[in-house]
Design an enzyme around this catalytic site. Structure first.
Site, short mmCIF file in Angstrom:
data_model
loop_
_atom_site.label_atom_id
_atom_site.label_comp_id
_atom_site.label_asym_id
_atom_site.label_seq_id
_atom_site.Cartn_x
_atom_site.Cartn_y
_atom_site.Cartn_z
N SER A 12 0.83 -1.21 0.00
CA SER A 12 0.00 0.00 0.00
C SER A 12 0.87 1.26 0.00
O SER A 12 0.49 2.27 -0.60
CB SER A 12 -0.98 0.01 1.17
OG SER A 12 -0.32 0.20 2.39
N ASN A 13 2.03 1.21 0.62
CA ASN A 13 2.94 2.36 0.53
C ASN A 13 3.50 2.49 -0.88
O ASN A 13 3.65 3.60 -1.40
CB ASN A 13 4.07 2.23 1.55
CG ASN A 13 3.66 2.75 2.90
OD1 ASN A 13 3.48 3.96 3.09
ND2 ASN A 13 3.48 1.84 3.85
N ILE A 90 16.20 -8.13 6.49
CA ILE A 90 17.30 -7.28 6.95
C ILE A 90 18.37 -7.27 5.87
O ILE A 90 18.72 -8.32 5.32
CB ILE A 90 17.85 -7.82 8.29
CG1 ILE A 90 16.80 -7.56 9.38
CG2 ILE A 90 19.18 -7.15 8.65
CD1 ILE A 90 17.12 -8.18 10.71
N HIS A 107 8.96 3.35 8.63
CA HIS A 107 8.73 2.45 9.76
C HIS A 107 7.49 2.94 10.50
O HIS A 107 7.34 4.14 10.73
CB HIS A 107 9.95 2.43 10.69
CG HIS A 107 9.77 1.50 11.84
ND1 HIS A 107 9.90 0.13 11.70
CD2 HIS A 107 9.43 1.72 13.13
CE1 HIS A 107 9.65 -0.44 12.87
NE2 HIS A 107 9.37 0.49 13.75
N ASP A 143 16.44 0.21 11.76
CA ASP A 143 15.53 1.30 12.18
C ASP A 143 16.25 2.39 12.96
O ASP A 143 15.66 3.01 13.86
CB ASP A 143 14.36 0.73 13.01
CG ASP A 143 13.53 -0.27 12.23
OD1 ASP A 143 13.44 -0.13 11.01
OD2 ASP A 143 12.97 -1.19 12.86
N ALA A 171 -1.35 7.79 7.60
CA ALA A 171 -0.29 8.80 7.71
C ALA A 171 0.91 8.42 6.84
O ALA A 171 1.53 9.28 6.20
CB ALA A 171 0.14 8.93 9.18
#
Ligand code: GAR
Length: 214
Positions: A12-13, A90, A107, A143, A171
């Site tokens: 979706s991003n 990773i 993130h 992260d 968001a």
């Protein structure tokens, strides 16, 4: 700017980035999408947008082989910038350092809180009243890279990880394309491990949660 997007799932991003890039005035293009999972729904989103979608299954390959192939595909499509969008592998320090300053991630927490997996479960367990998302440069430590921008949302009474994830996702879809545009416009500089954004204004006001009953 030719961005390569790495995904592992729903995408979706990725969709938010594809939608932004569909505007001819947007200063970046998605050159290719790579998924480490052949069944990732995001690959179809790329296909629908006419963007090359490539699955490189991490299973049955060493980490080095996997990353070598990712690098080859990125090079083949002339990628000069990498966006991780729900990419759940990773990356080795080797790969990250090769792309240093040219690779970002989104993130779903207000870093440095709640790194790693299940950020929303961690946020609910901690009882925070605000959560959100962070777009940051990728560094070898997970992260932990320089933060570019963050968006905050309230955690509502009765939220669970799934309902919070949905609110944060809204968001994310606004924040990620905005940051990619700034980068493509050359407005973001990394100085001494901190991010400077030319022309950006500080958001006014404040988000308080909860608030007085009416
Ligand atoms: C997004 O919430 C993204 O922030 C998160 O996975 C989701 C992917 O959704 N990423 C991470 O947790 C990375 N550590 P999407 O595939 O629909 O974009």
């Amino acid at each position: 700017m030719r961005a390569g997007v790495l995904i592992s799932g729903r995408g979706s991003n990725l969709q938010a980035l594809l939608d932004a890039c569909a505007d001819p005035a947007f200063p970046a293009r998605i050159a290719c999408v790579i998924s480490n999972r052949p069944d990732a729904a995001g690959l179809e989103r790329a296909g629908r947008a006419g963007v090359p979608a490539i699955a490189i299954d991490h299973r049955g390959r060493s980490r080095a082989e996997f990353e070598r192939e990712v690098g080859t595909v990125l090079a083949r499509h002339g990628v000069d910038f990498v966006c991780l969008a729900g990419f759940m592998r990773i990356l080795t320090a080797d790969f990250v350092l090769r792309w240093q300053g040219r690779i970002i991630n989104i993130h779903p927490s207000l870093l440095p809180a709640f790194k790693g997996a299940d950020a929303h479960g961690q946020a609910i367990a901690a009882g925070v009243r605000l959560s959100g998302c962070t777009v940051h440069y990728v560094v070898p430590e997970m992260d932990a890279g320089p933060i570019i921008a963050q968006a905050a949302v309230p955690v509502e009474a009765g939220d669970d990880a799934a309902s919070l994830a949905e609110r944060v996702l809204g968001a994310e879809h606004r924040l990620y394309p905005m940051v990619l545009r700034w980068i493509a416009e050359g407005r973001i500089a990394l100085r001494d491990g901190r991010v400077e954004i030319s022309g950006a204004r500080t958001a006014g006001g404040m988000l308080v949660n909860p608030i007085e009953p009416t």
